[in-house]
Design a protein around this motif. Structure first.
Motif, PDB file in Angstrom:
ATOM      1  N   HIS A  74     -12.534  -7.144  -2.133  1.00  0.00           N
ATOM      2  CA  HIS A  74     -11.110  -8.206  -1.022  1.00  0.00           C
ATOM      3  C   HIS A  74     -10.522  -7.319  -0.730  1.00  0.00           C
ATOM      4  O   HIS A  74      -9.301  -7.799  -0.423  1.00  0.00           O
ATOM      5  CB  HIS A  74     -11.060  -8.917  -2.186  1.00  0.00           C
ATOM      6  N   SER A  75      -9.866  -5.759  -1.601  1.00  0.00           N
ATOM      7  CA  SER A  75      -8.712  -5.832  -0.569  1.00  0.00           C
ATOM      8  C   SER A  75      -8.933  -4.345   0.253  1.00  0.00           C
ATOM      9  O   SER A  75      -7.722  -4.261   1.347  1.00  0.00           O
ATOM     10  CB  SER A  75      -7.717  -4.579  -1.605  1.00  0.00           C
ATOM     11  N   GLY A  76      -9.993  -3.518   0.778  1.00  0.00           N
ATOM     12  CA  GLY A  76     -10.349  -2.666   1.540  1.00  0.00           C
ATOM     13  C   GLY A  76      -9.625  -1.238   1.038  1.00  0.00           C
ATOM     14  O   GLY A  76     -10.235   0.340   1.068  1.00  0.00           O
ATOM     15  N   SER A  77      -7.864  -1.540   0.386  1.00  0.00           N
ATOM     16  CA  SER A  77      -7.993   0.029  -0.028  1.00  0.00           C
ATOM     17  C   SER A  77      -6.921  -0.946  -0.962  1.00  0.00           C
ATOM     18  O   SER A  77      -6.371  -1.117  -1.442  1.00  0.00           O
ATOM     19  CB  SER A  77      -7.107   1.145   0.867  1.00  0.00           C
ATOM     20  N   GLY A  78      -5.686   0.256  -1.758  1.00  0.00           N
ATOM     21  CA  GLY A  78      -4.809   0.368  -2.636  1.00  0.00           C
ATOM     22  C   GLY A  78      -3.663   0.663  -2.503  1.00  0.00           C
ATOM     23  O   GLY A  78      -3.390  -0.675  -1.790  1.00  0.00           O
ATOM     24  N   ALA A  79      -2.871   0.871  -3.094  1.00  0.00           N
ATOM     25  CA  ALA A  79      -1.524   1.222  -2.402  1.00  0.00           C
ATOM     26  C   ALA A  79      -1.433   1.991  -0.850  1.00  0.00           C
ATOM     27  O   ALA A  79      -0.257   0.816  -0.698  1.00  0.00           O
ATOM     28  CB  ALA A  79      -1.188   2.107  -2.990  1.00  0.00           C
ATOM     29  N   LEU A  80      -2.465   2.384  -0.332  1.00  0.00           N
ATOM     30  CA  LEU A  80      -1.996   2.847   0.840  1.00  0.00           C
ATOM     31  C   LEU A  80      -1.883   1.399   1.437  1.00  0.00           C
ATOM     32  O   LEU A  80      -1.576   1.102   3.120  1.00  0.00           O
ATOM     33  CB  LEU A  80      -3.351   3.353   1.479  1.00  0.00           C
ATOM     34  N   GLY A  81      -3.488   0.280   1.409  1.00  0.00           N
ATOM     35  CA  GLY A  81      -3.896  -0.782   2.038  1.00  0.00           C
ATOM     36  C   GLY A  81      -2.526  -1.483   2.018  1.00  0.00           C
ATOM     37  O   GLY A  81      -1.852  -2.614   2.776  1.00  0.00           O
ATOM     38  N   ASP A  82      -1.315  -1.436   0.334  1.00  0.00           N
ATOM     39  CA  ASP A  82      -0.783  -2.688   0.519  1.00  0.00           C
ATOM     40  C   ASP A  82       0.156  -2.519   0.995  1.00  0.00           C
ATOM     41  O   ASP A  82       1.761  -3.039   0.626  1.00  0.00           O
ATOM     42  CB  ASP A  82      -0.974  -2.726  -1.677  1.00  0.00           C
ATOM     43  N   LEU A  83       1.143  -1.450   0.584  1.00  0.00           N
ATOM     44  CA  LEU A  83       2.448  -0.651   0.452  1.00  0.00           C
ATOM     45  C   LEU A  83       2.459   0.667   1.860  1.00  0.00           C
ATOM     46  O   LEU A  83       3.015   0.077   2.672  1.00  0.00           O
ATOM     47  CB  LEU A  83       2.860   0.169  -0.459  1.00  0.00           C
ATOM     48  N   GLY A  84       0.944   1.100   1.551  1.00  0.00           N
ATOM     49  CA  GLY A  84       1.450   1.961   2.782  1.00  0.00           C
ATOM     50  C   GLY A  84       1.519   1.972   4.724  1.00  0.00           C
ATOM     51  O   GLY A  84       2.358   1.975   5.237  1.00  0.00           O
ATOM     52  N   SER A  85       0.928   0.737   4.194  1.00  0.00           N
ATOM     53  CA  SER A  85       0.886   0.526   5.846  1.00  0.00           C
ATOM     54  C   SER A  85       1.425   0.113   6.370  1.00  0.00           C
ATOM     55  O   SER A  85       1.675  -0.010   7.817  1.00  0.00           O
ATOM     56  CB  SER A  85      -0.733  -1.050   5.761  1.00  0.00           C
ATOM     57  N   HIS A  86       2.733  -1.103   5.394  1.00  0.00           N
ATOM     58  CA  HIS A  86       3.871  -0.948   5.833  1.00  0.00           C
ATOM     59  C   HIS A  86       4.960  -0.666   6.471  1.00  0.00           C
ATOM     60  O   HIS A  86       5.186  -0.118   7.275  1.00  0.00           O
ATOM     61  CB  HIS A  86       4.276  -2.192   5.209  1.00  0.00           C
ATOM     62  N   LEU A  87       4.442   1.121   5.752  1.00  0.00           N
ATOM     63  CA  LEU A  87       5.353   1.908   6.083  1.00  0.00           C
ATOM     64  C   LEU A  87       4.624   2.900   7.069  1.00  0.00           C
ATOM     65  O   LEU A  87       5.221   2.883   8.312  1.00  0.00           O
ATOM     66  CB  LEU A  87       5.208   3.332   4.916  1.00  0.00           C
TER      67      LEU A  87
END
Length: 275
Positions: A74-87
């Motif tokens: 459902h998400s592809g990854s965890g903190a990386l996709g949710d937060l890290g992708s924006h950075l």
């Protein structure tokens, strides 16, 4: 959910010749437009290092139930996709492409209740936190992190860019302030100065005519909508198209591969081809 899907969408958009947009709304932050101008103008000299993290503590409580964000399909990854992708979107918008990465990830809370108050547990499938070493195509080095279990951090998207002639620091928790340092200042006066966002910064004047009047997070969404509508009605250029999204997602894929294999991984670099 993957670079493969993003690439397909980018190719379709190119084939159809339509306006296409990805919601990396932080790219539209007037602070980041200002920082990009500082870098592009050469005022910071040769860029040596990008150091940043995007931390929240919203999932620190182990009794919080499992959600779609914890499940890879459902998400592809965890903190990386949710937060890290924006950075990553901000970093590559300002500094250009990342060429290779080396990452370490960790699941801090391996199981969570299947639903609120339940004693039945389900496995967490993806990263609670991740740390990344990165090399940019321009030669700069990056240290990038993301955590959804960062004790005390609420919406801590913060980064520093260090150049041979100056540095800049920014935190989204202090959204309207950019801190800059220049070696050209008199040695007796050198130090980081606090620059308030104002009408001289791209996008800010849509809201206020004077500096130091705080804009908010939702104002970035307004600027994002304006960027998209301007592209549709006036054909103006914009940064966050599907190809840009593919760039971020292929960086994410390389990071996930690196964390799994515990080694350096090259980021795929190929132009989008019409399918």
């Amino acid at each position: 959910l993957s670079a493969e899907q993003s690439k397909e969408l980018a190719a379709l958009a190119k084939q159809k010749g339509v306006v296409n947009y990805v919601g990396y709304n932080n790219v539209m932050n007037p602070a980041n437009a200002y920082i990009k101008e500082l870098v592009s103008s050469g005022k910071l000299g040769k860029i040596m290092r990008f150091s940043g993290t995007y931390d929240q503590d919203g999932l620190l409580d182990p009794t919080l139930p499992i959600t779609w964000r914890h499940i890879n399909k459902h998400s592809g990854s965890g903190a990386l996709g949710d937060l890290g992708s924006h950075l990553l979107s901000i970093s590559q918008f300002i500094l250009g492409d990342i060429s290779s990465v080396n990452a370490l990830s960790k699941i801090v809370i391996p199981q969570r209740p299947k639903q609120a108050g339940s004693s039945e547990l389900a496995d967490v499938e993806n990263d609670d936190l991740i740390t990344i070493l990165a090399e940019y195509e321009n030669g700069a080095v990056g240290t990038i992190g993301a955590s959804r279990v960062a004790t005390g951090r609420k919406n801590y998207l913060a980064f520093e860019i260090q150049g041979t002639e100056g540095s800049v620091y920014y935190s989204l928790e202090r959204m309207n302030e950019v801190n800059v340092y220049f070696t050209s200042d008199d040695s007796a006066d050198r130090g980081f100065r606090n620059v308030f966002l104002g009408p001289d910064h791209k996008g800010y004047s849509a809201f206020y005519p004077a500096s130091g009047i705080a804009i908010g997070y939702n104002d970035m969404k307004v600027l994002e909508a304006h960027e998209l509508l301007s592209a549709i009605t006036a054909g103006t250029p914009y940064a966050c198209d599907f190809e840009f999204g593919w760039k971020i997602d292929r960086t994410v894929d390389a990071i996930l591969e690196s964390a799994a294999e515990k080694q350096w991984v090259e980021v795929e670099k190929k132009p989008v081809e019409i399918i």
